[in-house]
Design an enzyme around this catalytic site. Structure first.
Site, PDB file in Angstrom:
ATOM      1  N   ASP A 238      18.647  11.941  81.345  1.00 43.10           N
ATOM      2  CA  ASP A 238      17.667  12.935  80.903  1.00 43.10           C
ATOM      3  C   ASP A 238      16.409  12.169  80.507  1.00 43.10           C
ATOM      4  O   ASP A 238      16.350  11.565  79.448  1.00 43.10           O
ATOM      5  CB  ASP A 238      18.249  13.720  79.717  1.00 43.10           C
ATOM      6  CG  ASP A 238      17.197  14.524  78.970  1.00 43.10           C
ATOM      7  OD1 ASP A 238      16.158  14.857  79.560  1.00 43.10           O
ATOM      8  OD2 ASP A 238      17.430  14.820  77.772  1.00 43.10           O
ATOM      9  N   CYS A 239      15.426  12.204  81.378  1.00 38.19           N
ATOM     10  CA  CYS A 239      14.208  11.440  81.128  1.00 38.19           C
ATOM     11  C   CYS A 239      13.117  12.364  80.609  1.00 38.19           C
ATOM     12  O   CYS A 239      12.635  13.244  81.335  1.00 38.19           O
ATOM     13  CB  CYS A 239      13.792  10.753  82.433  1.00 38.19           C
ATOM     14  SG  CYS A 239      12.244   9.900  82.278  1.00 38.19           S
ATOM     15  N   GLY A 240      12.738  12.190  79.347  1.00 36.91           N
ATOM     16  CA  GLY A 240      11.656  12.967  78.750  1.00 36.91           C
ATOM     17  C   GLY A 240      10.377  12.142  78.741  1.00 36.91           C
ATOM     18  O   GLY A 240      10.375  10.980  79.143  1.00 36.91           O
TER      19      GLY A 240
ATOM     20  N   THR B  73       8.895  10.968  76.177  1.00 33.82           N
ATOM     21  CA  THR B  73       8.972   9.907  75.165  1.00 33.82           C
ATOM     22  C   THR B  73      10.214   9.041  75.365  1.00 33.82           C
ATOM     23  O   THR B  73      10.122   7.818  75.419  1.00 33.82           O
ATOM     24  CB  THR B  73       8.986  10.512  73.742  1.00 33.82           C
ATOM     25  OG1 THR B  73       7.895  11.422  73.632  1.00 33.82           O
ATOM     26  CG2 THR B  73       8.849   9.426  72.692  1.00 33.82           C
TER      27      THR B  73
ATOM     28  N   VAL C 188      17.439   9.286  78.058  1.00 31.04           N
ATOM     29  CA  VAL C 188      18.795   9.220  77.516  1.00 31.04           C
ATOM     30  C   VAL C 188      19.796   9.157  78.666  1.00 31.04           C
ATOM     31  O   VAL C 188      19.701   9.936  79.619  1.00 31.04           O
ATOM     32  CB  VAL C 188      19.074  10.440  76.607  1.00 31.04           C
ATOM     33  CG1 VAL C 188      20.457  10.333  75.975  1.00 31.04           C
ATOM     34  CG2 VAL C 188      18.009  10.564  75.530  1.00 31.04           C
TER      35      VAL C 188
ATOM     36  N   ASP D 205      13.855  19.743  82.479  1.00 29.21           N
ATOM     37  CA  ASP D 205      14.608  19.796  81.211  1.00 29.21           C
ATOM     38  C   ASP D 205      14.803  21.243  80.749  1.00 29.21           C
ATOM     39  O   ASP D 205      15.841  21.603  80.198  1.00 29.21           O
ATOM     40  CB  ASP D 205      13.914  18.951  80.121  1.00 29.21           C
ATOM     41  CG  ASP D 205      12.444  19.298  79.910  1.00 29.21           C
ATOM     42  OD1 ASP D 205      11.812  19.897  80.813  1.00 29.21           O
ATOM     43  OD2 ASP D 205      11.901  18.957  78.838  1.00 29.21           O
ATOM     44  N   ARG D 206      13.822  22.078  81.019  1.00 31.53           N
ATOM     45  CA  ARG D 206      13.910  23.478  80.601  1.00 31.53           C
ATOM     46  C   ARG D 206      14.906  24.234  81.477  1.00 31.53           C
ATOM     47  O   ARG D 206      15.655  25.085  81.007  1.00 31.53           O
ATOM     48  CB  ARG D 206      12.526  24.118  80.665  1.00 31.53           C
ATOM     49  CG  ARG D 206      11.486  23.291  79.905  1.00 31.53           C
ATOM     50  CD  ARG D 206      10.112  23.877  80.022  1.00 31.53           C
ATOM     51  NE  ARG D 206      10.005  25.089  79.220  1.00 31.53           N
ATOM     52  CZ  ARG D 206       9.014  25.961  79.333  1.00 31.53           C
ATOM     53  NH1 ARG D 206       8.060  25.775  80.217  1.00 31.53           N
ATOM     54  NH2 ARG D 206       8.986  27.021  78.558  1.00 31.53           N
TER      55      ARG D 206
HETATM   56  N1  ATP Z   1      14.102  12.831  60.540  1.00 23.27           N
HETATM   57  C1  ATP Z   1      13.388  12.418  61.585  1.00 23.27           C
HETATM   58  N2  ATP Z   1      12.112  12.045  61.414  1.00 23.27           N
HETATM   59  C2  ATP Z   1      11.358  11.645  62.452  1.00 23.27           C
HETATM   60  N3  ATP Z   1      11.814  11.598  63.737  1.00 23.27           N
HETATM   61  C3  ATP Z   1      13.081  11.957  63.939  1.00 23.27           C
HETATM   62  C4  ATP Z   1      13.936  12.380  62.915  1.00 23.27           C
HETATM   63  N4  ATP Z   1      15.144  12.695  63.479  1.00 23.27           N
HETATM   64  C5  ATP Z   1      15.024  12.446  64.782  1.00 23.27           C
HETATM   65  N5  ATP Z   1      13.779  12.019  65.064  1.00 23.27           N
HETATM   66  C6  ATP Z   1      13.211  11.687  66.359  1.00 23.27           C
HETATM   67  O1  ATP Z   1      13.327  12.818  67.151  1.00 23.27           O
HETATM   68  C7  ATP Z   1      13.334  12.444  68.468  1.00 23.27           C
HETATM   69  C8  ATP Z   1      14.424  13.212  69.121  1.00 23.27           C
HETATM   70  O2  ATP Z   1      14.474  12.916  70.435  1.00 23.27           O
HETATM   71  P1  ATP Z   1      14.494  14.021  71.513  1.00 23.27           P
HETATM   72  O3  ATP Z   1      15.281  13.442  72.621  1.00 23.27           O
HETATM   73  O4  ATP Z   1      14.902  15.310  70.951  1.00 23.27           O
HETATM   74  O5  ATP Z   1      12.982  14.147  71.893  1.00 23.27           O
HETATM   75  P2  ATP Z   1      11.976  13.002  72.310  1.00 23.27           P
HETATM   76  O6  ATP Z   1      12.747  11.861  72.819  1.00 23.27           O
HETATM   77  O7  ATP Z   1      11.035  12.757  71.167  1.00 23.27           O
HETATM   78  O8  ATP Z   1      11.147  13.748  73.427  1.00 23.27           O
HETATM   79  P3  ATP Z   1      11.388  13.804  75.006  1.00 23.27           P
HETATM   80  O9  ATP Z   1      12.779  14.316  75.212  1.00 23.27           O
HETATM   81  O10 ATP Z   1      10.332  14.769  75.421  1.00 23.27           O
HETATM   82  O11 ATP Z   1      11.200  12.414  75.468  1.00 23.27           O
HETATM   83  C9  ATP Z   1      13.576  10.927  68.531  1.00 23.27           C
HETATM   84  O12 ATP Z   1      12.403  10.270  68.943  1.00 23.27           O
HETATM   85  C10 ATP Z   1      13.920  10.576  67.094  1.00 23.27           C
HETATM   86  O13 ATP Z   1      13.411   9.311  66.732  1.00 23.27           O
HETATM   87  C1  PAU Z   2       6.958  20.980  78.713  1.00 25.55           C
HETATM   88  C2  PAU Z   2       7.662  19.659  78.959  1.00 25.55           C
HETATM   89  C3  PAU Z   2       6.694  18.499  78.786  1.00 25.55           C
HETATM   90  C4  PAU Z   2       8.775  19.536  77.916  1.00 25.55           C
HETATM   91  O1  PAU Z   2       9.520  18.376  78.104  1.00 25.55           O
HETATM   92  C5  PAU Z   2       8.309  19.637  80.374  1.00 25.55           C
HETATM   93  O2  PAU Z   2       9.256  20.638  80.490  1.00 25.55           O
HETATM   94  C6  PAU Z   2       7.270  19.807  81.471  1.00 25.55           C
HETATM   95  O3  PAU Z   2       6.581  18.893  81.823  1.00 25.55           O
HETATM   96  N1  PAU Z   2       7.177  21.060  82.035  1.00 25.55           N
HETATM   97  C7  PAU Z   2       6.321  21.407  83.139  1.00 25.55           C
HETATM   98  C8  PAU Z   2       5.673  22.732  82.972  1.00 25.55           C
HETATM   99  C9  PAU Z   2       6.597  23.898  82.688  1.00 25.55           C
HETATM  100  O4  PAU Z   2       7.748  23.722  82.276  1.00 25.55           O
HETATM  101  O5  PAU Z   2       6.170  25.042  82.895  1.00 25.55           O
HETATM  102  K     K Z   3      14.526  16.157  75.455  1.00 25.11           K
END
Ligand code: ATP
Ligand code: PAU
Ligand code: K
EC number: 2.7.1.33
Length: 259
Positions: A6-8, A10, A13, A109-110
């Site tokens: 699962d590549c977000g 940020t 995973v 992801d959605r």
């Molecule tokens: N109490 C907290 N305070 C600050 N950050 C937190 C806390 N708990 C979790 N996090 C952060 O929340 C994030 C959860 O990751 P998640 O996979 O939900 O989203 P992401 O990695 O930030 O975004 P994406 O999936 O878009 O890459 C992690 O970066 C983690 O460090």
């Molecule tokens: C909105 C995010 C950035 C959330 O991870 C991702 O789902 C994305 O890039 N979406 C594309 C646009 C859309 O979902 O309508």
């Molecule tokens: K995510």
């Protein structure tokens, strides 16, 4: 075994599914330039560290960052001899096609969250995902993704204040005891924390009103538990929602003879 990626925007995973449970979950920051070899070095080191016996033969990828997909495909191919299934690509079938405007590329992801929530809870669901963006995914009664809401993520909002305003420091999110901050940090934490509590409540209420029905709200993403502390914003929190959805989509493609 199935490797789910699962590549977000940020974080990326990786989780290994043995058909019954996830053996481990590994997290790294997302970098579009990371090579297949670099992924494997990182991955194999951690697997060895945790003493996990793996026999990965299949790979599924969801990526909100198009540029990383190529290296992840090479990673799957080179090290596991697997042709990765990539959510959002035409060759990856979904149980229910999304009902959105023509030409819309819904974030994978959605789509995965919608499949996962439907599998676990049935239809008429709102998924709230606290990632880089805070997204709301609306799942119809029959299990289709029918649209949603995209708001800036919590950490992004904090970062934006710090970047744009010379006198505002970088602040970590936490639940403030009070609304009225008596120092700069407390003021920012209050604005973002209580602001997002309000945002979640308002958007969920408006989605339910627009759909003219009650809907279950399922939350995922690292920050969801922090927000749940304030009051019951969600009916459930599921840390592994996206990973579970990847296993469901992979199984579905097998069942229909796509793999
Ligand atoms: N109490 C907290 N305070 C600050 N950050 C937190 C806390 N708990 C979790 N996090 C952060 O929340 C994030 C959860 O990751 P998640 O996979 O939900 O989203 P992401 O990695 O930030 O975004 P994406 O999936 O878009 O890459 C992690 O970066 C983690 O460090
Ligand atoms: C909105 C995010 C950035 C959330 O991870 C991702 O789902 C994305 O890039 N979406 C594309 C646009 C859309 O979902 O309508
Ligand atoms: K995510």
């Amino acid at each position: 075994m199935l490797l789910c990626i699962d590549c977000g925007n940020t974080n990326t995973v990786f989780s290994i599914w043995d058909g019954e449970r996830f053996l481990c979950t590994l997290r790294t920051s997302t970098h579009h330039a990371r090579t297949a070899d670099a992924y494997f070095t990182w991955f194999s080191t951690l697997i060895k560290h945790y003493g996990i016996e793996t026999d990965i033969t299949e790979v599924i990828i969801s990526s909100t960052v198009p540029r990383v997909v190529w290296n992840l495909r090479v990673f799957a191919d080179r090290f596991f001899n697997a042709r990765a299934l990539v959510v959002g690509k035409p060759e990856c079938a979904l149980p229910h096609p999304p009902r959105v405007d023509e030409g819309t590329q819904v974030g994978p992801d959605r789509l995965v969250n919608a499949v996962s929530a439907f599998d676990r809870h049935g239809g008429d669901i709102i998924v709230v995902d606290f990632g880089t963006a805070t997204t709301f995914d609306v799942v119809s009664k029959d299990g289709a993704y029918i649209g949603g809401v995209i708001a800036p993520g919590v950490n992004l909002s904090l970062e934006a204040l710090h970047m744009a305003a010379a006198a505002l420091p970088h602040v970590d999110i936490t639940k403030p005891q009070r609304v009225i901050g008596t120092n700069t940090v407390a003021c920012i934490q209050s604005g973002v924390f209580w602001g997002y509590v309000g945002l979640v409540k308002e958007i969920c209420a408006r989605i339910k009103a627009e759909r003219e029905r009650d809907m279950q709200v399922i939350a995922t993403g690292g920050l969801a538990p922090l927000f749940q502390q304030s009051e019951a914003l969600f009916d459930a929190f599921e840390e592994d929602l996206t990973m579970h959805g990847l296993t469901v989509i992979h199984q579905y493609n097998k069942d229909i003879g796509n793999l």
